[in-house]
Design an enzyme around this catalytic site. Structure first.
Site, short mmCIF file in Angstrom:
data_model
loop_
_atom_site.label_atom_id
_atom_site.label_comp_id
_atom_site.label_asym_id
_atom_site.label_seq_id
_atom_site.Cartn_x
_atom_site.Cartn_y
_atom_site.Cartn_z
N LYS A 120 1.17 -1.31 0.38
CA LYS A 120 0.10 0.17 -0.08
C LYS A 120 0.45 1.47 -0.22
O LYS A 120 1.84 1.61 0.14
CB LYS A 120 -1.06 0.30 1.20
CG LYS A 120 -0.48 0.26 2.24
CD LYS A 120 0.05 0.65 2.53
CE LYS A 120 1.23 0.51 4.21
NZ LYS A 120 1.78 1.85 4.73
N ASP B 279 -1.60 -2.13 10.11
CA ASP B 279 -1.83 -1.89 8.79
C ASP B 279 -2.41 -2.92 8.26
O ASP B 279 -3.15 -3.34 6.55
CB ASP B 279 -0.68 -2.04 7.91
CG ASP B 279 -0.60 -0.44 8.02
OD1 ASP B 279 -1.17 0.68 8.90
OD2 ASP B 279 0.84 -0.31 7.98
P1 ATP Z 1 3.71 -0.73 7.15
O1 ATP Z 1 4.74 0.47 6.46
O2 ATP Z 1 3.40 -1.53 7.93
O3 ATP Z 1 5.22 -0.28 8.83
P2 ATP Z 1 6.87 -2.05 6.90
O4 ATP Z 1 6.39 -2.23 5.21
O5 ATP Z 1 7.98 -0.53 6.54
O6 ATP Z 1 5.53 -1.65 7.21
P3 ATP Z 1 7.63 -4.33 6.69
O7 ATP Z 1 8.62 -4.66 5.38
O8 ATP Z 1 6.52 -4.94 6.84
O9 ATP Z 1 8.10 -3.01 7.11
O10 ATP Z 1 8.79 -5.16 8.06
C1 ATP Z 1 9.02 -4.69 9.34
C2 ATP Z 1 9.48 -5.27 10.24
O11 ATP Z 1 8.87 -6.68 10.36
C3 ATP Z 1 11.23 -5.65 9.93
O12 ATP Z 1 11.66 -5.25 10.09
C4 ATP Z 1 10.52 -7.32 9.85
O13 ATP Z 1 12.11 -7.36 10.37
C5 ATP Z 1 9.86 -7.86 10.49
N1 ATP Z 1 9.36 -8.88 9.78
C6 ATP Z 1 8.11 -10.03 10.68
N2 ATP Z 1 7.80 -10.84 9.67
C7 ATP Z 1 8.31 -10.35 8.47
C8 ATP Z 1 7.66 -10.75 6.75
N3 ATP Z 1 6.65 -11.41 6.46
N4 ATP Z 1 8.12 -9.90 6.14
C9 ATP Z 1 8.55 -8.52 6.23
N5 ATP Z 1 9.57 -7.76 7.20
C10 ATP Z 1 9.25 -9.32 8.14
#
Ligand code: ATP
Length: 311
Positions: free
Chosen positions: A17, A145
């Site tokens: 998103k 989210d």
């Molecule tokens: P958001 O925008 O929802 O805050 P994001 O997109 O910045 O999240 P993600 O890639 O969703 O970040 O993941 C954030 C953290 O979650 C990472 O530091 C990772 O270590 C942990 N994590 C746990 N499970 C997962 C997964 N399946 N995929 C990615 N990261 C994961």
């Protein structure tokens, strides 16, 4: 060949998103902030495949840097599967495979998409038939989210961002995303915002008012008008993200100089999302940013929320 190689596979897919509008209010008692978000689901997908197993395990592949994705119990997809099993009383386990296309710690909700796709995949694999409302409730327990990754499309999120109401949207918006080599942790970016607000407490309008999405955003989405939306893109987390990673300012300036209608740090960053007028402008911008050695992908939105692709 093991038993799980020939056992049924359920394939579910959920989108990443972009927050086209994000306003942060005060800190709530549970450590989350009161926010108002306009979410748009975009065509970068996470594919989750679930197979029967006695215990819970996950493996990960994909087109993005996977070095920060855990494969132990802290993986949010495993947490989603275990939560569903506990809630429904299902006694077996699952072997999950995630194929990732959403940048990790990129502010685009990749982990949340994994959790949403896993809930659907395990529910179908285990035939637990969890009602939609319960599914949304489980999603809320997994992260702010995650409910949006289930519903997709365009929606307004309030509270922690997880109280959703659908928003009307017309047409398709064309985005160009500049991915960073580094991640930004969402709690670190919020904490930078809090520090800034504490330092300037006297000058800033009190953050105690309940944040709302500006009506111009809703009108732009309803009209399907990229120029109007470009003018109303807003993210309260952009300043703290730029403070933590000043190099992103140059990326924003380069995109805007190279034909984007506007650029915005996506969520807590560091992905920078550029909105373009149409597909041709998106392709041109993609070429210009790639020439500057940035890692770039295109995406369109809004798209569907999590769904089963094959069972
Ligand atoms: P958001 O925008 O929802 O805050 P994001 O997109 O910045 O999240 P993600 O890639 O969703 O970040 O993941 C954030 C953290 O979650 C990472 O530091 C990772 O270590 C942990 N994590 C746990 N499970 C997962 C997964 N399946 N995929 C990615 N990261 C994961």
């Amino acid at each position: 060949m093991t038993t799980s190689d020939v056992s049924p596979v359920v394939h579910a897919r959920a989108p990443g998103k972009i927050n086209v509008f994000l306003k942060v209010g005060s800190l709530l008692g549970d450590g989350y902030h009161d926010v108002a978000i306009a979410y748009q689901a975009v065509s970068l997908y996470e594919d989750v495949r679930a197979r029967h197993a006695d215990d819970f395990s996950v493996e990960v592949s994909g087109t993005v840097d996977l070095s920060r994705v855990p494969t132990d119990a802290s993986n949010i997809a495993l947490k989603a599967a275990q939560l569903l099993a506990r809630t429904t009383g299902y006694r077996g386990g699952v072997r999950l495979h995630i194929d990732k296309h959403v940048p990790v710690t990129g502010g685009m909700g990749g982990g949340s998409a994994d959790a949403a796709a896993t809930l659907l995949a395990c529910d179908a694999l285990w035939a637990t038939q969890v009602p939609r409302e319960t599914m949304l409730d489980l999603a809320r327990q997994l992260g702010a989210d995650v409910p949006f990754a289930l519903t997709g499309g365009t929606a307004i999120g309030t509270g922690r961002g997880d109280r959703l109401s659908p928003a009307l949207a017309k047409g398709q918006f064309q985005w160009v995303l500049a991915l960073a080599e580094f991640g930004l942790s969402t709690p670190a970016v919020y904490s930078e915002l809090d520090k800034h607000r504490d330092r300037h407490a006297q000058d800033i309008f009190p953050a105690t008012t309940t944040p709302t999405v500006h009506p111009d955003v809703l009108q732009a989405l309803r009209a399907g008008d990229p120029r109007m939306l470009a003018e109303s893109l807003h993210n309260d987390l952009q300043a703290p993200a730029l403070h933590l990673q000043p190099a992103l300012t140059e990326v924003l300036e380069l995109g805007e100089r190279s034909g984007a209608l506007a650029g915005i740090v996506s969520g807590s960053g560091p992905t920078v999302a550029f909105l373009t007028a149409d597909l041709d402008s998106a392709l041109e911008l993609q070429i210009a940013l790639s020439a500057a050695r940035l890692t770039v992908v295109r995406a369109t939105g809004p798209v569907h929320g999590a769904r089963i692709i094959a069972a």
